[in-house]
Design a protein around this motif. Structure first.
Motif, mmCIF file in Angstrom:
data_model
loop_
_atom_site.group_PDB
_atom_site.id
_atom_site.type_symbol
_atom_site.label_atom_id
_atom_site.label_comp_id
_atom_site.label_asym_id
_atom_site.label_seq_id
_atom_site.Cartn_x
_atom_site.Cartn_y
_atom_site.Cartn_z
ATOM 1 N N PHE A 220 0.785 -1.176 -0.027
ATOM 2 C CA PHE A 220 0.147 -0.049 -0.102
ATOM 3 C C PHE A 220 0.820 1.304 -0.061
ATOM 4 O O PHE A 220 0.513 2.197 -0.691
ATOM 5 C CB PHE A 220 -0.843 -0.010 1.066
ATOM 6 C CG PHE A 220 -2.130 -0.943 1.082
ATOM 7 C CD1 PHE A 220 -3.011 -0.594 0.129
ATOM 8 C CD2 PHE A 220 -2.518 -1.664 2.089
ATOM 9 C CE1 PHE A 220 -4.139 -1.424 -0.216
ATOM 10 C CE2 PHE A 220 -3.689 -2.512 1.872
ATOM 11 C CZ PHE A 220 -4.258 -2.253 0.807
ATOM 12 N N LEU A 221 1.922 1.238 0.825
ATOM 13 C CA LEU A 221 2.755 2.382 0.974
ATOM 14 C C LEU A 221 3.543 2.634 -0.292
ATOM 15 O O LEU A 221 3.826 3.771 -0.662
ATOM 16 C CB LEU A 221 3.650 2.274 2.041
ATOM 17 C CG LEU A 221 3.108 2.334 3.637
ATOM 18 C CD1 LEU A 221 4.237 2.256 4.484
ATOM 19 C CD2 LEU A 221 2.353 3.672 3.583
ATOM 20 N N LEU A 222 3.797 1.809 -1.127
ATOM 21 C CA LEU A 222 4.810 1.757 -2.321
ATOM 22 C C LEU A 222 4.000 2.023 -3.592
ATOM 23 O O LEU A 222 4.647 2.437 -4.428
ATOM 24 C CB LEU A 222 5.586 0.526 -2.420
ATOM 25 C CG LEU A 222 6.816 0.428 -1.436
ATOM 26 C CD1 LEU A 222 7.334 -1.095 -1.453
ATOM 27 C CD2 LEU A 222 7.942 1.511 -1.628
ATOM 28 N N ILE A 223 2.695 1.910 -3.554
ATOM 29 C CA ILE A 223 2.038 2.072 -4.697
ATOM 30 C C ILE A 223 2.196 3.306 -5.181
ATOM 31 O O ILE A 223 2.004 3.608 -6.390
ATOM 32 C CB ILE A 223 0.604 1.389 -4.713
ATOM 33 C CG1 ILE A 223 -0.120 2.225 -3.776
ATOM 34 C CG2 ILE A 223 0.509 -0.184 -4.620
ATOM 35 C CD1 ILE A 223 -1.691 1.965 -3.664
ATOM 36 N N ASN A 224 2.062 4.295 -4.327
ATOM 37 C CA ASN A 224 1.955 5.879 -4.540
ATOM 38 C C ASN A 224 3.286 6.486 -4.552
ATOM 39 O O ASN A 224 3.591 7.704 -4.670
ATOM 40 C CB ASN A 224 0.762 6.669 -4.122
ATOM 41 C CG ASN A 224 -0.415 6.434 -4.588
ATOM 42 O OD1 ASN A 224 -0.492 6.722 -6.048
ATOM 43 N ND2 ASN A 224 -1.399 6.015 -4.169
ATOM 44 N N HIS A 225 4.381 5.762 -4.110
ATOM 45 C CA HIS A 225 5.727 6.153 -3.865
ATOM 46 C C HIS A 225 6.428 6.298 -5.194
ATOM 47 O O HIS A 225 6.456 5.260 -5.904
ATOM 48 C CB HIS A 225 6.506 5.505 -2.689
ATOM 49 C CG HIS A 225 7.626 5.694 -2.366
ATOM 50 N ND1 HIS A 225 7.683 6.830 -1.208
ATOM 51 C CD2 HIS A 225 8.911 5.631 -2.765
ATOM 52 C CE1 HIS A 225 9.069 6.859 -1.207
ATOM 53 N NE2 HIS A 225 10.141 6.434 -2.070
ATOM 54 N N PRO A 226 7.379 7.211 -5.494
ATOM 55 C CA PRO A 226 7.994 7.347 -6.755
ATOM 56 C C PRO A 226 9.141 6.200 -6.970
ATOM 57 O O PRO A 226 9.421 6.215 -8.020
ATOM 58 C CB PRO A 226 8.289 8.653 -6.701
ATOM 59 C CG PRO A 226 8.619 9.111 -5.334
ATOM 60 C CD PRO A 226 7.462 8.665 -4.828
ATOM 61 N N VAL A 227 9.482 5.765 -5.906
ATOM 62 C CA VAL A 227 10.576 4.768 -5.849
ATOM 63 C C VAL A 227 11.813 5.330 -6.490
ATOM 64 O O VAL A 227 12.612 4.782 -7.496
ATOM 65 C CB VAL A 227 10.498 3.532 -6.504
ATOM 66 C CG1 VAL A 227 11.209 2.365 -5.771
ATOM 67 C CG2 VAL A 227 8.837 3.076 -6.149
#
Lengths: 450, 493
Positions: free
Chosen positions: B95-102
């Motif tokens: 959930f946290l990574l889906i909108n994180h630009p990485v």
């Protein structure tokens, strides 16, 4: 017709002028308050309500008397009563009607509740959109103060109660009891972690009882007629009546007050049946946060007893907002409509709900536009389970129950009407996978100064 | 003291501890983003799930719960490694990574980022997310803090820190649900002296310090434990070094002094090390001018005068010296029979500050006043300075204006003034001999803070080549003086 209405609450609502104190008193308003204040101790009132078996009409069905009994008997700080009139659950419309039609019925309940829990202040938190209701309540409270039924030294008994009407700002989440108290305190409407429970640490850190305004409407009747009379009405486990709010594809949508022995079929019949030429497809029994039932579940008794936590229906009575859907409804459409609401109303405090609402909504939107990719439905179902698994009755992935308010009904909606979703995926032209977002490191000129 | 079992290890936790703290005692890390020991618990990131088995009404029940808001209780059995726990942690990371630009390759936090570390430890390598990611502009928040909004995971730590700990509350969450965003009010930027802690509090690379922006990759830094010389509080710091330069200062946990934080004054004080006014060569006055010299000559000039008139010598210590240097200075005055020992009080004084979270900043902007006053109790204002006086002033002050104007005036009256210092100032301008010393980051030593607590620190960077450690200089002076006195060389008969 098998069942009839039994109007304990709604009976006086259409009397002309009942909004005014003079007319309301002519119809017996505030006799229960006088009786409670002059002949009963607070503990006796709590005892009477406990014996009556009155339960919270907000959707949780928690024993009202039991809740009141948690309040400190000898409070070291002031106790508060919070009245939840932030009615926002899609389909629910009983509180607004009661407030606008018969404010004195509710206010009498508020005053008796304050007396019972030894609170000197009541906050009625009204949904921000209900301007008329707030004005009606304000006017009614002014009348009460003038008539010495509210304020200092009520009816010469030395008892003081101040009632404040507090407008919400229109957020669904502020109907959650702890978010309501945060909002009341002037903070962001974020639900609190529990424990501590409101009876120990409520609004402004004071012991607080929070009741649905609809629940308090029954309190004057119980004080007037006694706990035993109330207990004798309808199902002894869930005594009294309930205002069912039937909406959707029925001929006469509206409020129907009935005992909790009424079946779903009776309710739809009361509302004039499904509109002619159409078949019943599904029913949402208690606002969109409750998983829907199908046409096979028509004999369900509309009482919390039918909706045991791990029961086969996997649904709940909720706020008894019955939304009837006929065969013209596309279930993908229904899912999208529901999900847009939850995406908009998530408070965004905790991760699964904040990220999950948007992700789920995006996927349903794509399925709805027929731009789904193969495997989308499976991912959708798994994400919903990650927010709250209905099969394992798991609701602690999020701070409040908002997560399961969309996770559970959507899971059941997809499960019960899966073929429609599969068809939508099958006829889709898959959307291309979007490119990653532009780098977040921007040239200095693009930085937004505060 | 509740005793419990965490992953098979028995732990006795202090009363009131939560499960994250209790597990830490057993050496078990429970992953978390929003929990910070100095801040209010909100349990909003939902990362710290554990499985707790506890007796409820006579029946052992097992439930999945967040560790940060579960107080340790007697008889609890906690598991941090079961399948449901791992799945819950994996779900939250997804959930946290889906909108994180990485965008780790261009992110300053990479290498010390909790999201990065946990994604490796508890997450999956691929993503199922195929929607458009949320996009938000980066913002300047004030006080040298930037918000790379896309990277934010909305753990709320920064908001709670400024609201509850600092008490200024410039940051808040705006908008709603998935649109939630950390923001300041229009025209009200972050303006407080603890703002520099925000990038450290931020578990990801959302809040970034402009001071450290794009300066170094953190894995190329070596951290040296240090003590802040900024005030008499003596906060524990860590100096992060690369290429023999301090790149940034971080707070180091010390519950007895500063907790988890330091103030911005101390945080950015490291810039003084490479300051343009830094003294880098010894200098000796010839006529009107200070001329660059070498150590041997400069020390000879000083020693010849000290040894000639020991009874006229006044040795002055400043509160910027370490404990070791101050003691060596006192020893030197013993060697010079008849000399007087005194100190020059620090004139940079501000009102002390106490924050709601308990963090304090002392008013005395020198690190070692207490001890120096003990060693050399007489202040300069009680000493007589005439044109016959020979003054040897060990200053090494990091602050401009640390010598008060009356004290400076008095020093100017001295017949001979030798100063050991680190920065050019109005005293070094009038001195007869100037000896370049070293700063705290270039030497080891001990500071005694205002509460009398002695704290040692080590050297982090190599000093400029022609500077010398103050203790070393004092030692050399002592040696040269004793040689001269014992051999009678140069002494008047």
């Amino acid at each position: 017709m098998a069942a009839r209405q039994n109007q304990m609450i709604l009976d006086q609502c259409e009397i002309p002028g009942i909004r005014s104190l003079a007319v309301a008193r002519r119809y017996g308003a505030y006799t229960a308050l006088a009786k409670a204040l002059t002949t009963m101790t607070p503990d006796q009132v709590v005892e009477e309500i406990t014996r009556s078996g009155l339960q919270g009409r907000g959707g949780a069905w928690f024993g009202t008397g039991l809740k009141w009994s948690f309040m400190p008997k000898e409070p070291r700080v002031e106790s508060f009563l919070c009245v939840n009139a932030d009615e926002s659950e899609p389909g629910t419309c009983k509180d607004r009607y009661l407030i606008e039609k018969n404010p004195h019925l509710l206010l009498e309940g508020v005053l008796i509740a304050c007396y019972a829990i030894r609170a000197s202040t009541a906050f009625i938190y009204v949904r921000g959109e209900m301007w008329e209701g707030m004005e009606v309540l304000e006017t009614a409270i002014r009348e009460l103060v003038t008539a010495n039924l509210c304020g200092k030294n009520i009816l010469g008994t030395g008892f003081t109660i101040n009632v404040h009407v507090h407008p919400g700002a229109g957020a669904y989440i502020c109907g959650e009891e702890t978010a309501l108290m945060e909002s009341l305190e002037g903070k962001r409407g974020y639900p609190r972690n529990k424990p501590p429970f409101p009876a120990a640490y409520g609004a402004f850190g004071h012991p607080t009882t929070i009741n649905n305004i609809g629940t308090l409407g029954y309190v004057p009747w119980i004080i007037n007629h006694g706990a035993d009379a109330f207990k004798g009405i309808g199902d002894p486990n869930f005594p009294g009546t309930l205002i069912y709010q039937v909406s959707g594809h029925v001929n006469r949508p509206g409020l129907y007050e009935a005992e909790l022995t009424v079946t779903l079929r009776d309710l739809i019949d009361m509302a004039g049946g499904v509109r002619s030429g159409h078949r019943l497809k599904a029913v949402i029994p208690g606002g969109t946060s409750m998983p829907l039932l199908t046409a096979d579940d028509l004999e369900t008794v509309m009482s919390p007893a039918s909706f045991a936590p791990r029961g086969s229906l996997k649904s709940g009575l909720g706020s008894a907002a019955v939304i009837v859907l006929d065969d013209t409804c596309d279930m993908v459409d229904v899912a999208l409509n529901m999900m847009r609401f939850y995406r908009h109303e998530s408070c965004g405090q905790c991760t699964p709900c904040r990220e999950g609402t948007k992700w789920v909504c995006d996927m349903i939107e794509r399925i709805h536009r027929r731009r789904a990719r193969p495997g989308d439905l499976e991912v959708l179902e798994q994400v919903l389970v990650n927010v709250g698994d209905i099969d394992r009755f798991e609701f602690n992935k999020t701070i409040c129950l908002f997560g399961v308010s969309f996770g559970w009904p959507l899971t059941m909606l997809i499960r019960r009407f899966r073929s429609e979703f599969e068809a939508a995926v099958a006829e889709s032209t898959p959307a291309p996978v979007p490119l990653p977002v532009p780098a977040s490191v921007l040239p200095a000129g693009d930085l937004r100064a505060p | 003291m509740p005793t419990m079992v965490i992953d098979g290890r028995e732990v006795t936790a202090p009363p009131g501890a939560n499960l994250i703290e209790a597990a830490k005692l057993a050496g078990i890390e429970i992953p978390h983003f929003c929990y910070h020991p100095a801040l209010k618990v909100v349990a909003s990131c939902r990362m710290c799930f554990v499985e707790v088995t506890q007796e409820v009404r006579g029946k052992a029940t097992t439930r999945l719960t967040t560790a940060c808001n579960t107080p340790a209780a007697d008889g609890m059995v906690v598991r941090t490694d079961t399948q449901p726990v791992k799945k819950a942690q994996n779900d939250i990371l997804e959930f946290l990574l889906i909108n994180h630009p990485v965008d780790c390759p261009v992110c300053d936090e990479a290498g010390e980022c909790k999201l990065q570390d946990y994604a490796f430890a508890y997450g999956t390598a691929s993503s199922r997310f195929a929607e458009h990611k949320r996009f938000r502009h980066a913002k300047k928040l004030g006080s040298g803090i930037r918000l790379y909004t896309n990277r934010c995971i909305l753990c709320d730590r920064c908001v709670r820190f400024l609201r509850d700990f600092v008490g200024t509350g410039e940051l808040s969450v705006t908008d709603m649900g998935n649109g939630n965003e950390i923001s300041v009010f229009p025209g009200k930027p972050i303006d407080n002296v603890l703002a520099g802690n925000l990038p450290e509090i931020c578990p990801v690379g959302a809040l970034i310090s402009e001071d450290f922006l794009f300066k170094a990759r953190v894995w190329n830094l070596s951290a040296v434990d240090s003590v802040c010389p900024g005030c008499s509080r003596g906060c524990a710091t860590s100096l992060d070094v690369k290429d023999n330069e301090v790149q940034r200062t971080r707070a180091r946990e010390n519950q007895a002094v500063n907790g988890y934080f330091i103030c911005d004054d101390g945080r950015y004080l490291y810039h003084v090390i490479r300051h343009e006014t830094r003294l880098e060569h010894p200098a000796v006055r010839e006529g009107d001018q200070l001329r660059e010299s070498n150590w041997d000559h400069a020390l000879d000039v000083v020693v010849s005068i000290l040894a000639e008139f020991p009874e006229r010598v006044v040795i002055l210590l400043s509160p910027f010296l370490t404990q070791e240097e101050a003691r060596a200075g006192a020893d030197l005055s013993d060697v010079l029979r008849g000399s007087v020992l005194g100190h020059v009080p620090n004139a940079v004084q501000e009102a002390p500050v106490l924050f709601p979270g308990g963090f304090a900043i002392d008013g005395d902007k020198a690190p070692n006043s207490t001890l120096v006053k003990n060693i050399a109790p007489v202040p300069l204002q009680e000493l007589a300075i005439t044109k016959d006086t020979v003054v040897l002033f060990f200053n090494s002050s990091l602050r401009t204006g640390s010598v008060s104007p009356p004290d400076a005036e008095k020093l100017r009256r001295a017949g001979f003034l030798a100063v050991i210092d680190v920065l050019r100032n109005d005293i070094t301008a009038v001195a007869d001999v100037v000896l370049p010393g070293r700063m705290w980051a270039e030497k080891s030593g001990t500071f005694s803070n205002s509460a009398g607590m002695a704290q040692s620190f080590g050297a982090a960077v190599l000093p400029p080549p022609f500077t010398r450690d103050e203790s070393d200089v004092i030692g050399d002076l002592t040696r040269r003086i004793t040689t001269r006195i014992s051999t009678g060389c140069g002494a008047k008969s």
